[in-house]
Design a protein around this motif. Sequence first.
Motif, mmCIF file in Angstrom:
data_model
loop_
_atom_site.group_PDB
_atom_site.id
_atom_site.type_symbol
_atom_site.label_atom_id
_atom_site.label_comp_id
_atom_site.label_asym_id
_atom_site.label_seq_id
_atom_site.Cartn_x
_atom_site.Cartn_y
_atom_site.Cartn_z
ATOM 1 N N TYR A 153 9.416 -39.165 -9.168
ATOM 2 C CA TYR A 153 8.905 -38.593 -7.928
ATOM 3 C C TYR A 153 7.729 -39.414 -7.394
ATOM 4 O O TYR A 153 7.653 -39.715 -6.204
ATOM 5 C CB TYR A 153 8.481 -37.138 -8.151
ATOM 6 N N ILE A 154 6.834 -39.790 -8.283
ATOM 7 C CA ILE A 154 5.672 -40.598 -7.890
ATOM 8 C C ILE A 154 6.134 -41.951 -7.380
ATOM 9 O O ILE A 154 5.686 -42.416 -6.324
ATOM 10 C CB ILE A 154 4.694 -40.747 -9.077
ATOM 11 N N GLU A 155 7.040 -42.570 -8.104
ATOM 12 C CA GLU A 155 7.546 -43.894 -7.716
ATOM 13 C C GLU A 155 8.201 -43.857 -6.337
ATOM 14 O O GLU A 155 8.006 -44.756 -5.524
ATOM 15 C CB GLU A 155 8.552 -44.362 -8.760
ATOM 16 N N GLN A 156 8.955 -42.815 -6.066
ATOM 17 C CA GLN A 156 9.666 -42.703 -4.794
ATOM 18 C C GLN A 156 8.748 -42.371 -3.625
ATOM 19 O O GLN A 156 9.060 -42.696 -2.485
ATOM 20 C CB GLN A 156 10.760 -41.636 -4.891
ATOM 21 N N ASN A 157 7.620 -41.722 -3.893
ATOM 22 C CA ASN A 157 6.775 -41.228 -2.806
ATOM 23 C C ASN A 157 5.439 -41.931 -2.640
ATOM 24 O O ASN A 157 4.747 -41.702 -1.650
ATOM 25 C CB ASN A 157 6.528 -39.730 -2.981
ATOM 26 N N GLN A 158 5.050 -42.781 -3.572
ATOM 27 C CA GLN A 158 3.713 -43.363 -3.517
ATOM 28 C C GLN A 158 3.509 -44.308 -2.340
ATOM 29 O O GLN A 158 2.368 -44.588 -1.981
ATOM 30 C CB GLN A 158 3.372 -44.049 -4.833
ATOM 31 N N ASN A 159 4.561 -44.777 -1.726
ATOM 32 C CA ASN A 159 4.404 -45.654 -0.568
ATOM 33 C C ASN A 159 4.274 -44.888 0.745
ATOM 34 O O ASN A 159 4.004 -45.487 1.780
ATOM 35 C CB ASN A 159 5.574 -46.635 -0.477
ATOM 36 N N ARG A 160 4.494 -43.578 0.697
ATOM 37 C CA ARG A 160 4.420 -42.771 1.914
ATOM 38 C C ARG A 160 3.381 -41.664 1.855
ATOM 39 O O ARG A 160 2.991 -41.122 2.887
ATOM 40 C CB ARG A 160 5.775 -42.112 2.176
ATOM 41 N N GLU A 194 -1.052 -36.061 -14.542
ATOM 42 C CA GLU A 194 -2.121 -37.032 -14.772
ATOM 43 C C GLU A 194 -1.610 -38.224 -15.579
ATOM 44 O O GLU A 194 -1.932 -39.372 -15.271
ATOM 45 C CB GLU A 194 -3.307 -36.372 -15.488
ATOM 46 N N TYR A 195 -0.830 -37.948 -16.592
ATOM 47 C CA TYR A 195 -0.260 -39.018 -17.418
ATOM 48 C C TYR A 195 0.615 -39.960 -16.579
ATOM 49 O O TYR A 195 0.494 -41.185 -16.685
ATOM 50 C CB TYR A 195 0.556 -38.403 -18.557
ATOM 51 N N CYS A 196 1.448 -39.394 -15.741
ATOM 52 C CA CYS A 196 2.346 -40.210 -14.908
ATOM 53 C C CYS A 196 1.586 -40.938 -13.804
ATOM 54 O O CYS A 196 1.968 -42.045 -13.421
ATOM 55 C CB CYS A 196 3.444 -39.338 -14.307
ATOM 56 N N MET A 197 0.524 -40.338 -13.300
ATOM 57 C CA MET A 197 -0.279 -40.991 -12.268
ATOM 58 C C MET A 197 -0.986 -42.223 -12.818
ATOM 59 O O MET A 197 -1.185 -43.195 -12.102
ATOM 60 C CB MET A 197 -1.321 -40.029 -11.684
ATOM 61 N N GLU A 198 -1.348 -42.187 -14.087
ATOM 62 C CA GLU A 198 -1.992 -43.348 -14.706
ATOM 63 C C GLU A 198 -1.049 -44.547 -14.726
ATOM 64 O O GLU A 198 -1.475 -45.678 -14.552
ATOM 65 C CB GLU A 198 -2.420 -43.022 -16.140
ATOM 66 N N ASP A 199 0.236 -44.272 -14.947
ATOM 67 C CA ASP A 199 1.224 -45.342 -15.028
ATOM 68 C C ASP A 199 1.647 -45.855 -13.655
ATOM 69 O O ASP A 199 2.201 -46.945 -13.547
ATOM 70 C CB ASP A 199 2.476 -44.859 -15.769
ATOM 71 N N ALA A 200 1.402 -45.069 -12.622
ATOM 72 C CA ALA A 200 1.838 -45.444 -11.276
ATOM 73 C C ALA A 200 1.001 -46.606 -10.746
ATOM 74 O O ALA A 200 -0.164 -46.774 -11.088
ATOM 75 C CB ALA A 200 1.716 -44.247 -10.337
ATOM 76 N N ASP A 201 1.633 -47.388 -9.903
ATOM 77 C CA ASP A 201 0.912 -48.481 -9.250
ATOM 78 C C ASP A 201 -0.171 -47.896 -8.363
ATOM 79 O O ASP A 201 0.022 -46.876 -7.720
ATOM 80 C CB ASP A 201 1.855 -49.306 -8.366
ATOM 81 N N ASP A 202 -1.298 -48.581 -8.317
ATOM 82 C CA ASP A 202 -2.377 -48.122 -7.452
ATOM 83 C C ASP A 202 -2.240 -48.827 -6.103
ATOM 84 O O ASP A 202 -2.961 -49.772 -5.805
ATOM 85 C CB ASP A 202 -3.738 -48.395 -8.092
ATOM 86 N N CYS A 203 -1.278 -48.371 -5.326
ATOM 87 C CA CYS A 203 -0.997 -49.020 -4.050
ATOM 88 C C CYS A 203 -1.340 -48.107 -2.876
ATOM 89 O O CYS A 203 -0.766 -48.229 -1.808
ATOM 90 C CB CYS A 203 0.465 -49.445 -3.991
#
Length: 161
Positions: free
Chosen positions: A71-78, A99-108
């Motif tokens: 979900y984070i990967e699909q939505n972090q660009n929008r 929180e755990y998954c947000m740490e792994d997400a790109d900081d874009c």
Amino acid sequence: MPRLTGNETEEEQKKKAKLDAMLMLQRMDRTEEQLKRKLQEKGYSKEAQECAIDYVKSYHYIDDVRYASRYIEQNQNRKGKRLIKAELEQKGVDRSIIEYCMEDADDCEWDAVTELIKKKTKGQMPQNEKEWQRLYAYCCRRGFSFHTVKSAIQRWIENNL
């Protein structure tokens, strides 16, 4: 889909709940909480709900960590992090998993808000204070922090002057 008639034994209910859970997950990925709600809406007992959820978890058909990561990967660009977190919480994902998954997400977030500004303004500077306020508000409603929006707009202005 299996329908409950109200005359089922507990074992029959568990069997139907498992089948229902599998069919629901076949159509779309869900969180554990979403699946529990759906089974509850269909009238399954607590035992049948738990049995079905344990069954699909044992085969890794349902995994909140995987769901949150996707979900984070699909939505972090929008969307901004705040909005993504709120939506995942609404879907029943535990905060520690988020929180755990947000740490792994790109900081874009910076790139995402810059693209959002470009899209919203169509490359043209807002003409008055009201248009600037609308732009800030639009970006903040998309879940980006005011500080991130302000910094991205300032950099965008510098690059367009």
